[in-house]
Scaffold this active site. Structure first.
Site, mmCIF file in Angstrom:
data_model
loop_
_atom_site.group_PDB
_atom_site.id
_atom_site.type_symbol
_atom_site.label_atom_id
_atom_site.label_comp_id
_atom_site.label_asym_id
_atom_site.label_seq_id
_atom_site.Cartn_x
_atom_site.Cartn_y
_atom_site.Cartn_z
ATOM 1 N N HIS A 190 0.814 -1.213 0.000
ATOM 2 C CA HIS A 190 0.000 0.000 0.000
ATOM 3 C C HIS A 190 0.848 1.263 0.000
ATOM 4 O O HIS A 190 0.393 2.311 -0.436
ATOM 5 C CB HIS A 190 -1.037 -0.054 1.120
ATOM 6 C CG HIS A 190 -2.143 -0.992 0.751
ATOM 7 N ND1 HIS A 190 -2.151 -2.303 1.154
ATOM 8 C CD2 HIS A 190 -3.213 -0.833 -0.071
ATOM 9 C CE1 HIS A 190 -3.209 -2.909 0.616
ATOM 10 N NE2 HIS A 190 -3.858 -2.046 -0.127
ATOM 11 N N ARG A 297 -10.351 3.511 -1.568
ATOM 12 C CA ARG A 297 -9.872 2.707 -0.430
ATOM 13 C C ARG A 297 -10.162 3.487 0.858
ATOM 14 O O ARG A 297 -9.329 4.265 1.329
ATOM 15 C CB ARG A 297 -8.376 2.441 -0.558
ATOM 16 C CG ARG A 297 -8.001 1.512 -1.697
ATOM 17 C CD ARG A 297 -6.491 1.261 -1.692
ATOM 18 N NE ARG A 297 -6.113 0.149 -2.527
ATOM 19 C CZ ARG A 297 -5.632 0.265 -3.767
ATOM 20 N NH1 ARG A 297 -5.472 1.444 -4.316
ATOM 21 N NH2 ARG A 297 -5.301 -0.819 -4.455
ATOM 22 N N ARG A 333 -15.092 1.186 -1.477
ATOM 23 C CA ARG A 333 -14.747 -0.142 -0.976
ATOM 24 C C ARG A 333 -14.768 -0.032 0.553
ATOM 25 O O ARG A 333 -14.107 0.850 1.121
ATOM 26 C CB ARG A 333 -13.355 -0.496 -1.497
ATOM 27 C CG ARG A 333 -12.918 -1.927 -1.363
ATOM 28 C CD ARG A 333 -12.106 -2.241 -0.142
ATOM 29 N NE ARG A 333 -10.864 -1.556 0.019
ATOM 30 C CZ ARG A 333 -9.694 -1.934 -0.527
ATOM 31 N NH1 ARG A 333 -9.608 -2.948 -1.311
ATOM 32 N NH2 ARG A 333 -8.590 -1.265 -0.248
ATOM 33 N N GLU A 432 -10.936 -11.317 -5.021
ATOM 34 C CA GLU A 432 -9.497 -11.260 -4.774
ATOM 35 C C GLU A 432 -8.990 -12.467 -3.989
ATOM 36 O O GLU A 432 -7.843 -12.491 -3.568
ATOM 37 C CB GLU A 432 -9.095 -9.943 -4.095
ATOM 38 C CG GLU A 432 -10.012 -9.420 -3.040
ATOM 39 C CD GLU A 432 -9.641 -8.027 -2.533
ATOM 40 O OE1 GLU A 432 -8.704 -7.414 -3.051
ATOM 41 O OE2 GLU A 432 -10.303 -7.561 -1.592
ATOM 42 N N ASN A 455 -4.278 -7.444 -7.080
ATOM 43 C CA ASN A 455 -3.130 -7.382 -6.153
ATOM 44 C C ASN A 455 -3.206 -8.536 -5.162
ATOM 45 O O ASN A 455 -2.227 -9.243 -4.918
ATOM 46 C CB ASN A 455 -3.130 -6.068 -5.370
ATOM 47 C CG ASN A 455 -3.107 -4.870 -6.277
ATOM 48 O OD1 ASN A 455 -2.706 -4.983 -7.425
ATOM 49 N ND2 ASN A 455 -3.546 -3.725 -5.780
ATOM 50 N N ASP A 456 -4.381 -8.708 -4.586
ATOM 51 C CA ASP A 456 -4.540 -9.797 -3.631
ATOM 52 C C ASP A 456 -4.752 -11.124 -4.337
ATOM 53 O O ASP A 456 -4.266 -12.156 -3.871
ATOM 54 C CB ASP A 456 -5.716 -9.509 -2.694
ATOM 55 C CG ASP A 456 -5.300 -8.565 -1.585
ATOM 56 O OD1 ASP A 456 -4.207 -8.752 -1.026
ATOM 57 O OD2 ASP A 456 -6.042 -7.612 -1.299
ATOM 58 N N ARG A 466 2.597 -9.956 -1.035
ATOM 59 C CA ARG A 466 2.752 -8.791 -1.914
ATOM 60 C C ARG A 466 3.668 -7.709 -1.358
ATOM 61 O O ARG A 466 4.081 -6.815 -2.087
ATOM 62 C CB ARG A 466 1.373 -8.199 -2.253
ATOM 63 C CG ARG A 466 0.613 -7.706 -1.066
ATOM 64 C CD ARG A 466 -0.832 -7.407 -1.396
ATOM 65 N NE ARG A 466 -1.055 -6.044 -1.825
ATOM 66 C CZ ARG A 466 -2.247 -5.484 -1.957
ATOM 67 N NH1 ARG A 466 -3.336 -6.180 -1.722
ATOM 68 N NH2 ARG A 466 -2.368 -4.247 -2.330
ATOM 69 N N CYS A 503 -9.596 -3.621 -10.595
ATOM 70 C CA CYS A 503 -9.094 -2.433 -9.910
ATOM 71 C C CYS A 503 -7.737 -2.672 -9.273
ATOM 72 O O CYS A 503 -7.228 -1.822 -8.561
ATOM 73 C CB CYS A 503 -10.111 -1.949 -8.872
ATOM 74 S SG CYS A 503 -10.380 -3.150 -7.563
HETATM 75 C C1 PEP Z 1 -6.416 -5.543 -4.858
HETATM 76 O O1 PEP Z 1 -6.190 -6.384 -4.000
HETATM 77 O O2 PEP Z 1 -6.139 -5.697 -6.067
HETATM 78 C C2 PEP Z 1 -7.065 -4.280 -4.508
HETATM 79 C C3 PEP Z 1 -7.440 -3.437 -5.426
HETATM 80 O O3 PEP Z 1 -7.193 -3.987 -3.168
HETATM 81 P P1 PEP Z 1 -5.957 -3.510 -2.267
HETATM 82 O O4 PEP Z 1 -4.775 -3.259 -3.156
HETATM 83 O O5 PEP Z 1 -6.381 -2.297 -1.539
HETATM 84 O O6 PEP Z 1 -5.767 -4.677 -1.359
HETATM 85 MG MG MG Z 2 -7.142 -6.151 -2.097
#
Ligand code: PEP
Ligand code: MG
Length: 593
Positions: A190, A297, A333, A432, A455-456, A466, A503
């Site tokens: 993040h 977020r 979200r 995710e 991402n997740d 990650r 996203c």
């Molecule tokens: C993701 O996991 O791709 C996502 C958009 O949420 P975050 O990056 O906030 O976990």
């Molecule tokens: Mg996520």
């Protein structure tokens, strides 16, 4: 001598300027006996007074620039200054032992921080950090050494740190932060996401930058190449200055284009939306012609403060964004705390695997007080704009059903209170977690849209943390398992007649644009900085050939081969565009299949 270090480029752009090393400051503190104990106590009280004035000034400046909620962190610092345990220990030891006050303050902070950090409870982490911040500030006064505070830099600087938490990054002085370089962290941490959102060039996972750069050294951050150059020579400086100028010109040419829609050559719309963390980022989104916010977020409102934001404060933040974007959509979200985002005022037990632990919707379902207050704020804001809501880390149908029970309770609650809200607010599920992919067909029948959080999804599918730079090379968005999961999710959404967007950071990588469009993604949401490049990429592809390409990729088994093929097509398109550019007079190059 010039040193060049390679890391992970997480936010594009080149920054050149003096380094400012950030971390626990090492002040040289001697221990000696004082002759005049009363005078030493006066020195202590004056340092406390100066520290208090400085903190109060910072509080006011922060409230003015970023609003009250961000300024509240300084209330916690003021409370530490007033803590009788701290004051009395120092005063008693000066009186009884006659030791110099800076040694005693340092000793107290070191002992307390160690004790706090040894407690098995992550909520104390932020407390220890606050204590060290205040201690360093008092010591700075006693030793007449300047205090480094990231939200108030004295001059434009490149921040060099072993690590920066998402809270540190959210707190940056945006006017004077030229770039970021950190030893730790991965591409979708993040901290990296926030740097991109704030359009600050950044390289993470550098491992040794903290050891090599000293405050004041000239440093170059090349966020696109993932490279940092410390103490560059004149020739390197000249080359990088020219590159910076060229990149900036290219970027502003892309932003200047008059096109607001994002359409393929054969007329297929692929709306591009912005991901935001803080309301200040709406301006970045609008400047880059985002067609809405596809991921807000909301947890960032909970960071850098000693207490939870009230329903009212949340409502105001959501209204601000919804109204600014109206009639474009804003997808809120719900809270995704835990993982790599912690707040000190919520009781988290220490977890061995926080990314697999009490995170996101799991936390919200256990804390209905916090969850319901947020939902009330979101639903109330829904009448002021085009608001949608989605839930993070949904792992299956039963979990989603539990969420919907809470949603209906909040609806009933608002009706009882005669609060207006959009009863038809669109409710989505983030996809995710691999288990959600497997049951996507059932989930799709229960919600209005999907948004894939790659991402997740990548982290959980490939079992690659990650935020861990040691295994960042294994974090592979082009892995066929990931591509097939996206395909499976999109197909389930299509069958149920709901849209499916992406996203995660993959949406903002132009290398993937053609593939994602070909897989049938309905919209893409990304850091604002990525929008112009991806929009240009959408404009350079055809839906028909993107679909053929996606079919071909779905048959492939090697991530390296998929990546190589995507790169080849991407480069071909780029050279085609150059050839078609009226400033050159060549014929268009054939499009590779
Ligand atoms: C993701 O996991 O791709 C996502 C958009 O949420 P975050 O990056 O906030 O976990
Ligand atoms: Mg996520």
């Amino acid at each position: 001598m010039e040193i060049s270090i390679n890391g992970i480029g997480v936010s594009p752009g080149i920054a050149i300027g003096p380094a400012l090393t950030f971390g626990v400051q090492t002040l040289d503190i001697a221990r000696y006996e004082v002759a005049d104990r009363d005078a030493e106590l006066v020195r202590f009280h004056e340092a406390l007074k100066d520290a208090r004035n400085a903190i109060q000034r910072l509080r006011e400046q922060t409230a003015e620039q970023l609003g009250d909620k961000h300024a509240e962190i300084f209330d916690a610092h003021l409370m530490i200054l007033d803590d009788p345990l701290f004051r009395e220990e120092i005063e008693n030891r000066v009186r009884d032992e006659g030791i110099n006050v800076e040694y005693l303050v340092d000793d107290f902070i070191a002992r307390m921080s160690k004790a706090i950090e040894s407690v098995d409870d992550t909520r104390f982490r932020e407390r220890a950090r606050d204590l060290m911040d205040v201690g360093t500030r008092i010591l700075g006064k006693l030793l007449n050494a300047p205090m480094l505070c990231l939200n108030r830099l004295e001059r434009p600087s490149v921040i060099v740190a072993h690590d920066l938490s998402p809270s540190d990054t959210a707190n940056l002085d945006l006017t004077n932060t030229l770039g970021l370089a950190t030893d730790l962290s991965g591409p979708t941490s993040h901290t990296a996401i926030l740097a991109r959102a704030l359009e600050i060039p950044a390289v993470v996972g550098l491992k040794y930058v903290g050891q090599h750069a000293l405050s004041g050294d000239t440093i170059i951050i090349d966020g696109s190449q993932g490279r940092v150059i410390i103490r560059p020579n004149e020739q390197t400086l000249a080359v990088m200055r020219a590159k910076k100028k060229q990149e900036e010109e290219q970027r502003s040419a892309l932003i200047r284009t008059e096109v607001n829609r994002s359409v393929t050559q054969d007329g297929h719309d692929v709306p591009i939306l912005a991901n935001i963390e803080l309301p200040v980022e709406v301006a970045h989104g609008l400047r880059n012609r985002a067609q809405g916010v596809g991921l807000y977020r909301t947890e960032y409102l909970f960071l850098n403060r000693p207490s939870l934001p009230s329903e009212e404060e949340q409502y105001e933040a959501y209204c601000e964004v919804a109204q600014a974007l109206k009639p474009s959509p804003v997808v809120l979200r719900t809270l995704d705390l835990g993982g790599d985002k912690f707040v000190s005022h919520i009781n988290y037990a220490e977890e061995l695997n926080p990314q697999l632990g009490w995170r996101a919707i799991r936390f919200c379902l256990e804390r209905p007080d916090i969850f319901k207050a947020q939902l009330r704020a979101i639903f109330r804001a829904s009448v002021l704009g085009n608001v949608e809501v989605m839930f993070p880390l949904i792992s299956g149908v039963d979990e989603f059903d539990r969420v919907m029970v809470v949603v209906r309770e909040v609806f009933a609650d608002l009706e009882r209170r005669s609060e207006p809200f959009d009863k038809n607010i669109r409710i989505g599920t983030m996809i995710e977690v691999p288990s959600a992919v497997a049951v996507a067909d059932v989930l799709a029948k229960r919600c209005d849209f999907f948004s894939i959080g790659t991402n997740d999804l990548i982290q959980y599918s490939l079992a690659v943390d990650r935020v861990n730079e040691k295994i960042a090379h294994m974090y592979e968005p082009a892995h066929p398992a990931v591509i097939r999961m996206i395909h499976h999710t999109v197909s389930a959404a299509k069958a149920a007649g709901i849209p499916c967007s992406i996203c995660g950071e993959m949406a903002g990588d132009p290398l993937f644009t053609e593939l994602l469009v070909g897989l049938g993604i309905s919209s893409l949401s990304m850091s604002s900085v990525a929008i112009p490049m991806v929009r240009a990429e959408v404009a350079s592809i055809r839906l028909s050939s993107a679909k053929r390409f996606a079919r071909k990729v779905l048959d492939m088994g090697s991530g390296n081969e998929i990546k190589a093929l995507m790169m080849k097509r991407y480069k071909t398109r780029q050279s085609t565009e150059r050839l078609l550019d009226p400033k050159t007079d060549g014929a268009p190059a054939p499009q590779a299949e």
